[in-house]
Enzyme design. Structure first.
Site, PDB file in Angstrom:
ATOM      1  N   PHE A 250       0.812  -1.220   0.000  1.00 50.85           N
ATOM      2  CA  PHE A 250       0.000   0.000   0.000  1.00 50.85           C
ATOM      3  C   PHE A 250       0.842   1.264   0.000  1.00 50.85           C
ATOM      4  O   PHE A 250       0.344   2.342  -0.320  1.00 50.85           O
ATOM      5  CB  PHE A 250      -0.933   0.014   1.227  1.00 50.85           C
ATOM      6  CG  PHE A 250      -0.228   0.433   2.494  1.00 50.85           C
ATOM      7  CD1 PHE A 250      -0.064   1.771   2.813  1.00 50.85           C
ATOM      8  CD2 PHE A 250       0.304  -0.519   3.370  1.00 50.85           C
ATOM      9  CE1 PHE A 250       0.612   2.162   3.961  1.00 50.85           C
ATOM     10  CE2 PHE A 250       0.982  -0.142   4.520  1.00 50.85           C
ATOM     11  CZ  PHE A 250       1.125   1.206   4.811  1.00 50.85           C
TER      12      PHE A 250
ATOM     13  N   LYS B 271      -1.391  -7.371  -9.274  1.00 53.78           N
ATOM     14  CA  LYS B 271      -2.322  -7.413  -8.133  1.00 53.78           C
ATOM     15  C   LYS B 271      -1.915  -6.293  -7.194  1.00 53.78           C
ATOM     16  O   LYS B 271      -1.033  -6.434  -6.363  1.00 53.78           O
ATOM     17  CB  LYS B 271      -2.213  -8.774  -7.433  1.00 53.78           C
ATOM     18  CG  LYS B 271      -3.444  -9.239  -6.702  1.00 53.78           C
ATOM     19  CD  LYS B 271      -3.847  -8.407  -5.513  1.00 53.78           C
ATOM     20  CE  LYS B 271      -2.989  -8.505  -4.308  1.00 53.78           C
ATOM     21  NZ  LYS B 271      -3.337  -7.484  -3.287  1.00 53.78           N
TER      22      LYS B 271
ATOM     23  N   GLU C 207      -4.921  -3.999  -2.060  1.00 50.00           N
ATOM     24  CA  GLU C 207      -6.380  -3.817  -1.974  1.00 50.00           C
ATOM     25  C   GLU C 207      -6.726  -2.571  -1.163  1.00 50.00           C
ATOM     26  O   GLU C 207      -7.867  -2.144  -1.131  1.00 50.00           O
ATOM     27  CB  GLU C 207      -7.039  -5.072  -1.382  1.00 50.00           C
ATOM     28  CG  GLU C 207      -6.754  -5.358   0.085  1.00 50.00           C
ATOM     29  CD  GLU C 207      -5.425  -6.078   0.322  1.00 50.00           C
ATOM     30  OE1 GLU C 207      -4.474  -5.873  -0.456  1.00 50.00           O
ATOM     31  OE2 GLU C 207      -5.343  -6.832   1.313  1.00 50.00           O
TER      32      GLU C 207
ATOM     33  N   SER D 198       5.391  -6.948   3.194  1.00 53.52           N
ATOM     34  CA  SER D 198       5.943  -7.256   4.520  1.00 53.52           C
ATOM     35  C   SER D 198       6.710  -8.587   4.507  1.00 53.52           C
ATOM     36  O   SER D 198       6.540  -9.419   3.607  1.00 53.52           O
ATOM     37  CB  SER D 198       4.811  -7.313   5.546  1.00 53.52           C
ATOM     38  OG  SER D 198       3.921  -8.348   5.200  1.00 53.52           O
TER      39      SER D 198
ATOM     40  N   CYS E 223       9.598   1.713   3.284  1.00 60.60           N
ATOM     41  CA  CYS E 223      10.508   0.606   3.601  1.00 60.60           C
ATOM     42  C   CYS E 223      11.927   1.119   3.783  1.00 60.60           C
ATOM     43  O   CYS E 223      12.769   0.421   4.310  1.00 60.60           O
ATOM     44  CB  CYS E 223      10.473  -0.450   2.514  1.00 60.60           C
ATOM     45  SG  CYS E 223      11.169   0.148   0.973  1.00 60.60           S
TER      46      CYS E 223
HETATM   47  P1  NAD Z   1       1.605  -6.586   3.056  1.00 55.69           P
HETATM   48  O1  NAD Z   1       2.620  -7.660   3.104  1.00 55.69           O
HETATM   49  O2  NAD Z   1       0.527  -6.583   4.072  1.00 55.69           O
HETATM   50  O3  NAD Z   1       0.863  -6.591   1.633  1.00 55.69           O
HETATM   51  C1  NAD Z   1       1.604  -6.727   0.430  1.00 55.69           C
HETATM   52  C2  NAD Z   1       0.751  -7.484  -0.571  1.00 55.69           C
HETATM   53  O4  NAD Z   1       0.505  -8.802  -0.074  1.00 55.69           O
HETATM   54  C3  NAD Z   1      -0.603  -6.837  -0.813  1.00 55.69           C
HETATM   55  O5  NAD Z   1      -0.883  -6.855  -2.188  1.00 55.69           O
HETATM   56  C4  NAD Z   1      -1.566  -7.714  -0.030  1.00 55.69           C
HETATM   57  O6  NAD Z   1      -2.827  -7.829  -0.641  1.00 55.69           O
HETATM   58  C5  NAD Z   1      -0.894  -9.058   0.002  1.00 55.69           C
HETATM   59  N1  NAD Z   1      -1.158  -9.796   1.256  1.00 55.69           N
HETATM   60  C6  NAD Z   1      -1.409  -9.278   2.491  1.00 55.69           C
HETATM   61  N2  NAD Z   1      -1.572 -10.255   3.390  1.00 55.69           N
HETATM   62  C7  NAD Z   1      -1.418 -11.421   2.734  1.00 55.69           C
HETATM   63  C8  NAD Z   1      -1.451 -12.797   3.132  1.00 55.69           C
HETATM   64  N3  NAD Z   1      -1.681 -13.148   4.391  1.00 55.69           N
HETATM   65  N4  NAD Z   1      -1.235 -13.727   2.189  1.00 55.69           N
HETATM   66  C9  NAD Z   1      -0.984 -13.398   0.908  1.00 55.69           C
HETATM   67  N5  NAD Z   1      -0.952 -12.114   0.480  1.00 55.69           N
HETATM   68  C10 NAD Z   1      -1.153 -11.130   1.377  1.00 55.69           C
HETATM   69  O7  NAD Z   1       2.426  -5.209   3.074  1.00 55.69           O
HETATM   70  P2  NAD Z   1       1.836  -3.746   3.180  1.00 55.69           P
HETATM   71  O8  NAD Z   1       1.362  -3.530   4.563  1.00 55.69           O
HETATM   72  O9  NAD Z   1       0.930  -3.446   2.057  1.00 55.69           O
HETATM   73  O10 NAD Z   1       3.176  -2.882   2.918  1.00 55.69           O
HETATM   74  C11 NAD Z   1       4.075  -2.556   3.939  1.00 55.69           C
HETATM   75  C12 NAD Z   1       5.235  -3.508   4.004  1.00 55.69           C
HETATM   76  O11 NAD Z   1       5.892  -3.557   2.743  1.00 55.69           O
HETATM   77  C13 NAD Z   1       6.308  -3.089   4.992  1.00 55.69           C
HETATM   78  O12 NAD Z   1       6.801  -4.214   5.661  1.00 55.69           O
HETATM   79  C14 NAD Z   1       7.382  -2.479   4.110  1.00 55.69           C
HETATM   80  O13 NAD Z   1       8.688  -2.488   4.664  1.00 55.69           O
HETATM   81  C15 NAD Z   1       7.291  -3.358   2.927  1.00 55.69           C
HETATM   82  N6  NAD Z   1       7.866  -2.712   1.762  1.00 55.69           N
HETATM   83  C16 NAD Z   1       9.075  -3.148   1.323  1.00 55.69           C
HETATM   84  C17 NAD Z   1       9.674  -2.526   0.248  1.00 55.69           C
HETATM   85  C18 NAD Z   1      11.022  -2.973  -0.241  1.00 55.69           C
HETATM   86  O14 NAD Z   1      11.386  -2.603  -1.342  1.00 55.69           O
HETATM   87  N7  NAD Z   1      11.777  -3.749   0.533  1.00 55.69           N
HETATM   88  C19 NAD Z   1       9.029  -1.466  -0.391  1.00 55.69           C
HETATM   89  C20 NAD Z   1       7.781  -1.064   0.081  1.00 55.69           C
HETATM   90  C21 NAD Z   1       7.204  -1.701   1.159  1.00 55.69           C
END
Ligand code: NAD
Length: 495
Positions: free
Chosen positions: A149, A173, A176, A226, A281
């Protein structure tokens, strides 16, 4: 109520699902759209469309593919204000930061327009007499991207431009929690000339992600999000035989040496710790003050206090967190810091923004005397919370950082070239800033997080993305002339 559409085979279509996710404005909690949980049938349709489109797209001249991205970058520039406003309305960050989000993605689009210079194979003439060998970098097929997000413009743009420019077709994808700006960017990609079926968008949460990981016709998955979810995606998609890359969570440290340019360095620290409400991040969430720099705590606090928290559209310093759940989690972690004995210098809980009383706001928060066993240190808070630690020497600061499992980003502030050079050499982190707080590389390089922040060998954009989205085929060729045709049977492996 706006229902977010899917993109399947060149058409923006409504989902037939009966499961809809509320998309809320983080500054007000007002529901501004409904996001579908794309059905299995719709995912299959999208993948089938991408598989069909691949047959012709892979053979489309590389110059034609490149020119689409030239047009695309111009369209993104033209729509910058609209994109930034839309991004802010669903994500919450300030308008200025939203423009940055779009702009850092735009740079990847510009890079994709140079694909003909990037997707060049190798050629060696006369590996044996009259025999040439060359390798070609061919696209993989249908690839997929799953995005978080926090950068709903930049991170999708890390993925599909490079995947499509290299000749693949794509299933995206988006998060959401805020897919609207992503979808607008996708509309512009179609306007720029991306043919039907080459780019498809499906929505939803875990069910969609799992379907992507399992689908036998998807060849590669790029994930940003994450750490827990990244591990799940990496394991599940790898098991299904796909190439996978996961960019994940972080805990980024800044090191401040006493010889640093104080005003510059404290401004940059405050911007990187609290900007975007800490939801980056590459946010600097820990600062290690070395030696005499340990006396700069009051000034750090003053910088934080000077920042204005407001709705993103009012374009002050930081906006709300993405959701009430995120706010609740950040506030719970702040309380854990108090309970575990850190010194709470500045408490951003309980702030109210006039006119936006329901917003997910948390103000800049600072803890001093943080130790590595505290939850505020061991967990990624993903909120505007800065942990202060101290070290007697640069060596000790480096030891602290290298002992942390994450390896996304770090920064050192110093006027000493020798200290910066030592840091650059000895630090075990993928992206290092020297007097620069958020060193996200431009796309002539690649995003290079490391250790627990990354799974897979290759980064999501830049040169490494060209490798990620292609496979090497090596051709060894001999063309017989009349003289060579007079040879005998060769039963050895020599050419
Ligand atoms: P998230 O992991 O909750 O969601 C990422 C994606 O995974 C979304 O599209 C979501 O729909 C999907 N998702 C969520 N829960 C899931 C599950 N249980 N099973 C399968 N898919 C699932 O992450 P977020 O909260 O949207 O973003 C923040 C996180 O992203 C932070 O940890 C941040 O550090 C990380 N991030 C990392 C980078 C990088 O380049 N290293 C860049 C941006 C964000």
């Amino acid at each position: 109520m706006h229902h977010v559409k899917q993109l399947i085979n060149g058409e923006f279509v409504d989902s037939k699902t009966d499961q809809w996710i509320d998309l809320t404005d983080p500054a007000t909690q007002q529901v501004i759209a409904k996001v579908p949980q794309t059905t299995d049938d719709e995912i299959n349709e999208a993948v089938a469309a991408a598989k069909e489109a691949f047959k012709t797209w892979r053979k489309t001249p590389i110059t034609t593919r490149a020119r689409i991205f030239l047009t695309y970058q111009a369209l993104i520039r033209e729509h910058m204000d609209e994109l930034a406003e839309l991004l802010t309305s669903e994500q919450g960050k300030t308008i200025a930061d939203a423009r940055g989000d779009v702009f850092r993605g735009l740079e990847v689009v510009e890079h994709a327009a140079g694909i003909a210079n990037l997707q060049m194979g190798d050629f060696v003439e006369n590996v044996a007499t009259g025999v040439d060998t060359y390798s070609i970098w061919q696209p993989l097929g249908v690839c997929a991207g799953i995005t978080p997000f926090n950068f709903p413009a930049m991170i999708p743009l890390w993925m599909y431009p490079m995947a499509i420019a290299t000749g693949n077709t794509f299933i995206l994808k988006p998060s959401e929690q805020n897919p609207m700006v992503t979808l607008r960017l996708v509309e512009l990609a179609l306007e720029a000339g991306v043919p039907k079926g080459v780019l498809n968008v499906v929505h939803g949460g875990k069910a969609t992600v799992d379907a992507i990981c399992d689908h036998p016709d998807i060849k590669a998955v790029s994930f940003v999000g994450s750490t827990n979810v990244g591990h799940h995606v990496y394991d599940r998609a790898s098991k299904a035989g796909k190439r996978v890359q996961c960019m994940m969570g972080a805990k980024n440290h800044a090191v401040i040496l006493p010889d640093a340019n104080k005003e510059q360095c404290l401004n940059q620290l405050a911007g990187a710790a609290f900007g975007a409400a800490g939801q980056r991040c590459m946010a600097l969430s820990v600062v290690v003050l070395v030696g005499e720099a340990g006396n700069w705590v009051d000034e750090i606090k003053a910088k934080a206090e000077s920042l204005v928290v407001a709705a993103g559209k009012d374009d002050k310093d930081l906006g709300p967190l993405i959701s009430p759940q995120a706010k609740e989690r950040v506030e719970r972690l702040i309380q854990s810091g108090v309970d575990e004995g850190a010194t709470l210098l500045l408490d951003g809980r309980g702030i109210s923004v006039e006119g936006y009383e329901n917003g997910n706001f948390v103000g800049p928060t600072i803890f001093d005397n943080v130790t590595t066993d505290m939850q505020i240190y061991s967990q990624e808070i993903f909120g505007p919370v800065l942990c202060i630690m101290r070290a007697k020497s640069l060596d000790e600061a480096i030891e602290i950082i290298n002992a942390n499992p994450n390896g996304n980003g770090t920064a050192i502030f110093t006027q000493s070239g020798a200290a910066a050079h030592k840091f650059q050499q000895d630090i075990d982190v993928g992206q290092v800033g020297i007097n620069l707080p958020i060193p996200v590389p431009l796309p002539m390089f690649s995003f290079s997080g490391s250790r627990a922040s990354k799974l897979g060998d290759l980064g999501p954009y830049g040169k490494q993305a060209v490798q990620f989205y292609t496979q090497t085929k090596t051709v060894t060729a001999r063309w017989f002339d009349d003289e060579a045709s007079k040879g005998k049977v060769n039963t050895t492996i020599s050419m």
